[in-house]
Design an enzyme around this catalytic site. Structure first.
Site, PDB file in Angstrom:
ATOM      1  N   ASP A  81       7.198  -7.719   0.799  1.00 36.66           N
ATOM      2  CA  ASP A  81       6.883  -6.680  -0.189  1.00 36.66           C
ATOM      3  C   ASP A  81       7.999  -5.622  -0.219  1.00 36.66           C
ATOM      4  OD1 ASP A  81       5.165  -5.421  -1.990  1.00 36.66           O
ATOM      5  OD2 ASP A  81       4.000  -4.393  -0.435  1.00 36.66           O
ATOM      6  N   ASP A 103      13.066  -4.987  -4.724  1.00 42.07           N
ATOM      7  CA  ASP A 103      12.692  -3.771  -5.453  1.00 42.07           C
ATOM      8  C   ASP A 103      13.944  -2.946  -5.742  1.00 42.07           C
ATOM      9  OD1 ASP A 103      11.819  -1.379  -6.407  1.00 42.07           O
ATOM     10  OD2 ASP A 103      10.543  -0.887  -4.695  1.00 42.07           O
ATOM     11  N   HIS A 179       0.994   3.940  -5.333  1.00 42.86           N
ATOM     12  CA  HIS A 179       0.752   3.379  -4.003  1.00 42.86           C
ATOM     13  C   HIS A 179      -0.056   4.359  -3.161  1.00 42.86           C
ATOM     14  CE1 HIS A 179       4.495   0.781  -4.648  1.00 42.86           C
ATOM     15  NE2 HIS A 179       3.531  -0.068  -4.399  1.00 42.86           N
ATOM     16  N   GLY A 180      -0.967   3.825  -2.381  1.00 45.89           N
ATOM     17  CA  GLY A 180      -1.649   4.645  -1.378  1.00 45.89           C
ATOM     18  C   GLY A 180      -2.703   5.589  -1.934  1.00 45.89           C
ATOM     19  N   HIS A 207       0.912  -3.063  -8.716  1.00 47.06           N
ATOM     20  CA  HIS A 207       1.054  -2.426  -7.398  1.00 47.06           C
ATOM     21  C   HIS A 207       0.084  -1.256  -7.335  1.00 47.06           C
ATOM     22  CE1 HIS A 207       4.726  -4.232  -5.509  1.00 47.06           C
ATOM     23  NE2 HIS A 207       4.653  -4.847  -6.659  1.00 47.06           N
ATOM     24  N   GLY A 208      -0.218  -0.821  -6.101  1.00 50.76           N
ATOM     25  CA  GLY A 208      -1.138   0.306  -5.956  1.00 50.76           C
ATOM     26  C   GLY A 208      -2.559  -0.050  -6.370  1.00 50.76           C
ATOM     27  N   ASN A 229      -1.919  -6.360  -6.092  1.00 49.14           N
ATOM     28  CA  ASN A 229      -1.665  -5.904  -4.715  1.00 49.14           C
ATOM     29  C   ASN A 229      -2.731  -4.923  -4.224  1.00 49.14           C
ATOM     30  OD1 ASN A 229       0.739  -7.248  -5.083  1.00 49.14           O
ATOM     31  ND2 ASN A 229       2.041  -5.469  -4.771  1.00 49.14           N
ATOM     32  N   VAL A 230      -3.256  -5.197  -3.049  1.00 48.97           N
ATOM     33  CA  VAL A 230      -4.180  -4.260  -2.407  1.00 48.97           C
ATOM     34  C   VAL A 230      -3.752  -4.094  -0.957  1.00 48.97           C
ATOM     35  CG1 VAL A 230      -6.579  -3.790  -1.755  1.00 48.97           C
ATOM     36  CG2 VAL A 230      -6.101  -5.030  -3.882  1.00 48.97           C
ATOM     37  N   THR A 232      -3.810  -0.326   0.848  1.00 44.59           N
ATOM     38  CA  THR A 232      -4.374   0.875   1.485  1.00 44.59           C
ATOM     39  C   THR A 232      -5.870   0.744   1.781  1.00 44.59           C
ATOM     40  OG1 THR A 232      -2.679   2.193   0.410  1.00 44.59           O
ATOM     41  CG2 THR A 232      -4.618   3.369   1.192  1.00 44.59           C
TER      42      THR A 232
HETATM   43  P1  13P Z   1      -2.074   0.079  -2.288  1.00 45.26           P
HETATM   44  O1  13P Z   1      -1.744   0.227  -0.836  1.00 45.26           O
HETATM   45  O2  13P Z   1      -2.073   1.373  -2.998  1.00 45.26           O
HETATM   46  O3  13P Z   1      -3.315  -0.732  -2.512  1.00 45.26           O
HETATM   47  O4  13P Z   1      -0.848  -0.756  -2.933  1.00 45.26           O
HETATM   48  C1  13P Z   1      -0.420  -1.939  -2.343  1.00 45.26           C
HETATM   49  C2  13P Z   1       0.868  -2.368  -2.940  1.00 45.26           C
HETATM   50  O5  13P Z   1       1.114  -2.239  -4.114  1.00 45.26           O
HETATM   51  C3  13P Z   1       1.861  -2.980  -2.046  1.00 45.26           C
HETATM   52  O6  13P Z   1       3.103  -3.102  -2.641  1.00 45.26           O
END
Ligand code: 13P
Length: 288
Positions: A81, A103, A179-180, A207-208, A229-230, A232
């Site tokens: 990632d 990236d 993200h996060g 993402h995020g 993507n998951v 956090t």
């Molecule tokens: P989150 O941690 O916000 O779920 O995002 C994960 C992510 O996009 C990893 O690249």
């Protein structure tokens, strides 16, 4: 079977679902994630940051994911990632990762194209898939913070040029996610997603994912999101439950008693998410 991002997103495209890509931070939670996918009858992408890969070992991660994928008969991808360092990408590919993300979203457009193209050439020569990124996703990940005002949404015309010039197998797009983000939810720009999807023919990536409202999933899936993507949500829940258990434990109690409840929570979250991603309900879904 151990497989690639290109293969699982091809199936997702044909059947109109999205493949869950879950960040692991340690080896403990990894078997639960793969077993969740097996129970849901779905493919899964396990992804790691460079820091996690260095902590565990690129080759150790490859061997663990391959072994469990083969024993449990689950289609699994191991993906690097948000990599910005070609040497680390090479290390992942040479160790057997089946997918990598370059990236270059922080770079000027042309430089992003050139550097992504170089990664695609090396990766494809080794049978490895590549995800690129255009635009900036907000929030913080692996210590890199993007301020709200610095967020740049992906422009559809740039996406067309980027995909044609780089040959990426999937494209991460900036449509309002961060993200996060786990204390609140974001407003995703679905109209922009539709515009990008109308002109770009590679699988699109969110993402995020933690900060995306679950009720928005169907619209995202119906408009070309094939990797979701998951990270956090897993991290926060694993840590919360581990803290409770470590806090209450006797010193000579086996460590596994402190981490099994966290791993079980991860399994339920992954099953729940996959149920929504596949548009089916997880048999033991949380948050019913
Ligand atoms: P989150 O941690 O916000 O779920 O995002 C994960 C992510 O996009 C990893 O690249």
């Amino acid at each position: 079977m151990y497989t690639t991002l290109k293969e699982v997103t091809k199936t997702a495209e044909a059947l109109n679902f999205t493949v869950g890509a879950f960040n692991t931070h340690n080896l403990e939670m990894l078997p639960s994630m793969l077993r969740a996918a097996k129970e849901m009858g779905a493919p899964i992408i396990i992804q790691t940051s460079i820091d996690t890969a260095k902590y565990i070992g690129y080759d150790v991660l490859v061997n663990v994911v391959k072994t469990i994928a083969d024993h449990e008969l689950v289609d699994a991808v191991l993906h690097l990632d948000h990599a910005r360092d070609f040497d680390e990408i090479k290390a992942a590919i040479d160790s057997g990762y089946s997918s990598v993300m370059y990236d270059g979203s922080h770079l000027p457009f042309k430089e992003n194209i050139l550097k992504t193209r170089a990664v695609v050439e090396y990766a494809h020569a080794h049978g490895v898939s590549v995800e690129g990124e255009l635009g900036t996703i907000g929030g913080t990940e692996e210590g890199i913070h993007v301020e709200e005002d610095d967020k740049v949404f992906t422009r559809p015309e740039d996406a067309v040029e980027f995909v044609a010039a780089t040959g990426v197998d999937a494209l991460a797009i900036a449509i309002g996610t961060n993200h996060g983000q786990f204390r609140s939810k974001t407003e995703v720009n679905v109209e922009l997603l539709k515009e990008i999807h109308a002109v770009v023919d590679v699988p699109l990536v969110i993402h995020g994912g933690t900060g995306v409202k679950e009720e928005d999933y169907p619209e995202l899936i119906n408009n070309g999101i094939r990797k979701f993507n998951v990270g956090t949500e897993l991290l926060v829940n694993w840590t919360k439950i581990a803290k409770e258990n470590f806090g209450a434990t006797e010193v000579n109690k086996s460590l596994r008693h402190n981490v099994i409840p966290s791993n079980e929570a991860i399994k339920e979250i992954v099953k729940h998410k996959i149920g929504l991603f596949m548009n089916t309900k997880a048999p033991t879904a949380i948050g019913k």
